[in-house]
Write a protein that holds these residues in place. Structure first.
Motif, mmCIF file in Angstrom:
data_model
loop_
_atom_site.group_PDB
_atom_site.id
_atom_site.type_symbol
_atom_site.label_atom_id
_atom_site.label_comp_id
_atom_site.label_asym_id
_atom_site.label_seq_id
_atom_site.Cartn_x
_atom_site.Cartn_y
_atom_site.Cartn_z
ATOM 1 N N HIS A 36 0.815 -1.221 0.000
ATOM 2 C CA HIS A 36 0.000 0.000 0.000
ATOM 3 C C HIS A 36 0.845 1.265 0.000
ATOM 4 N N GLU A 93 5.163 8.471 -4.335
ATOM 5 C CA GLU A 93 4.043 9.295 -3.872
ATOM 6 C C GLU A 93 4.380 9.973 -2.547
ATOM 7 N N ILE A 94 5.093 9.254 -1.678
ATOM 8 C CA ILE A 94 5.476 9.842 -0.382
ATOM 9 C C ILE A 94 6.391 11.042 -0.595
ATOM 10 N N ASP A 98 4.214 13.880 -1.957
ATOM 11 C CA ASP A 98 3.171 14.273 -1.013
ATOM 12 C C ASP A 98 3.739 15.077 0.151
ATOM 13 N N LEU A 99 4.804 14.598 0.761
ATOM 14 C CA LEU A 99 5.379 15.306 1.915
ATOM 15 C C LEU A 99 5.941 16.664 1.505
ATOM 16 N N ALA A 159 2.706 18.790 1.010
ATOM 17 C CA ALA A 159 1.746 18.881 2.113
ATOM 18 C C ALA A 159 2.333 19.442 3.396
ATOM 19 N N LYS A 211 3.334 12.999 11.536
ATOM 20 C CA LYS A 211 1.880 13.005 11.595
ATOM 21 C C LYS A 211 1.285 12.688 10.227
ATOM 22 N N ARG A 212 1.881 13.263 9.186
ATOM 23 C CA ARG A 212 1.397 13.008 7.824
ATOM 24 C C ARG A 212 1.586 11.534 7.447
ATOM 25 N N THR A 268 -1.133 9.472 9.456
ATOM 26 C CA THR A 268 -2.544 9.652 9.094
ATOM 27 C C THR A 268 -2.831 9.328 7.632
ATOM 28 N N HIS A 269 -1.902 9.677 6.748
ATOM 29 C CA HIS A 269 -2.156 9.530 5.315
ATOM 30 C C HIS A 269 -1.645 8.202 4.751
ATOM 31 N N PHE A 270 -0.550 7.687 5.314
ATOM 32 C CA PHE A 270 0.051 6.461 4.780
ATOM 33 C C PHE A 270 0.034 5.292 5.762
ATOM 34 N N LYS A 271 -0.528 5.511 6.960
ATOM 35 C CA LYS A 271 -0.634 4.460 7.981
ATOM 36 C C LYS A 271 0.740 3.898 8.384
#
Length: 302
Positions: free
Chosen positions: A219, A224-225, A228-229, A232, A275-276, A279-282
């Motif tokens: 997953h 993408e990480i 995204d980071l 975001a 935190k990101r 919450t977003h990537f578990k």
């Protein structure tokens, strides 16, 4: 500067209900497996022996899941800093290879029986298969009392569902033999069970090998990480050197380097990144290396 997060939210070390339900299902499966072997030998049914072979692997999987719930209670030590969770992945890999061997034996024996048909006692085969179906239904209901979100419980339930299909195939073969006397249906349906076993084997081997080879969790896309980071989290110039892997399917890990803008607050950015990720990537176990515009060796974004 770097941050290291060891939190394992949702990773409980006390799974009493799960351990109990898997243990009972393992005992039921293992006990009836012996009865099915005897029934298969007495009746001459390859379909029953094939289903018994499937139940053998399922018993091993259920017993392993039970042992895993117990072993995970042991704390990590200086030799095994991640604890004993990976043990279940290693045994799953070996168990998957065994599934291939069992499926190959069933197929070989089925081809032999198609060339030289063997007399099968349809009546005995039918009642043994019906008892197997009842045991599998009971095991499935017991597993439903555990945590349905737990990966081991879900995998155990899938194995039992495979046994259900094997029992149904054996019942169908027995009924055809009783009413038509057509013996080839027994090896034909045993090959169907072998194909079900192979499908399970491929999933077990491929998933466990991926984890043992430190592959990225299914997953998680490190690309993408990175993007995204960077977009975001305020203060992040770019993300690089990202490595993701997992101890088990439920324990993803990640390490990464974050290069910050000159005015960014390191501590605040570190908290925001973790935190990101959670919450977003578990991902709740993260090691983050904080860098400024230039690293120690003078290369930008190294």
């Amino acid at each position: 500067m770097h941050g290291h997060d060891h939190s394992d939210h949702g990773h409980s070390h006390t799974h009493g209900a799960n351990e109990r339900s898997v243990g009972i299902a393992a005992l039921l499966t293992g006990g009836f497996m012996m009865a099915e072997v005897v029934g298969g030998l007495l009746s001459g049914s390859l379909a029953l022996l094939a289903d018994a072979g499937h139940m053998l692997t399922d018993f091993a999987s259920l017993a392993l899941a039970w042992f895993g719930f117990r072993l995970v209670r042991k704390p990590a030590d200086w030799k095994r800093t991640y604890g004993f969770d990976r043990f279940s992945i290693l045994v799953a890999f070996v168990n998957g290879l065994t599934l291939f061997a069992i499926a190959a034996w069933i197929t070989f024996e089925a081809i032999h029986r198609l060339r030289q048909p063997v007399e099968v006692m349809g009546g005995l085969m039918f009642w043994v298969a019906c008892a197997g179906l009842a045991v599998n239904v009971l095991s499935f209901l017991i597993l439903q009392s555990g945590d349905k979100e737990n990966l081991n419980i879900r995998a155990a339930a899938l194995h039992v569902m495979g046994d259900l299909l094997g029992s149904v195939a054996a019942i169908a073969a027995a009924l055809i033999i009783i009413f038509t006397g057509w013996m080839p249906i027994d090896p034909i349906l045993s090959v169907l069970v072998a194909l079900i076993i192979l499908r399970s084997a491929w999933r077990v081997v491929s998933e466990s090998a991926h984890i043992l080879l430190e592959g990225s969790p299914t997953h998680i896309d490190v690309r993408e990480i990175e993007t995204d980071l960077a977009s975001a989290v305020s203060g992040v110039a770019d993300i690089h050197h990202v490595h993701a892997w997992s101890i088990t399917q439920e324990r993803p890990m990640i390490t990464l380097h974050a290069r910050l803008e000159p005015s960014a607050n390191s501590d605040a950015v570190l908290v925001a990144i973790k935190k990101r990720l959670a919450t977003h990537f578990k991902i709740t176990h993260a090691t983050v290396e904080i860098e400024r515009e230039t690293c120690v060796d003078g290369h930008k974004g190294c």
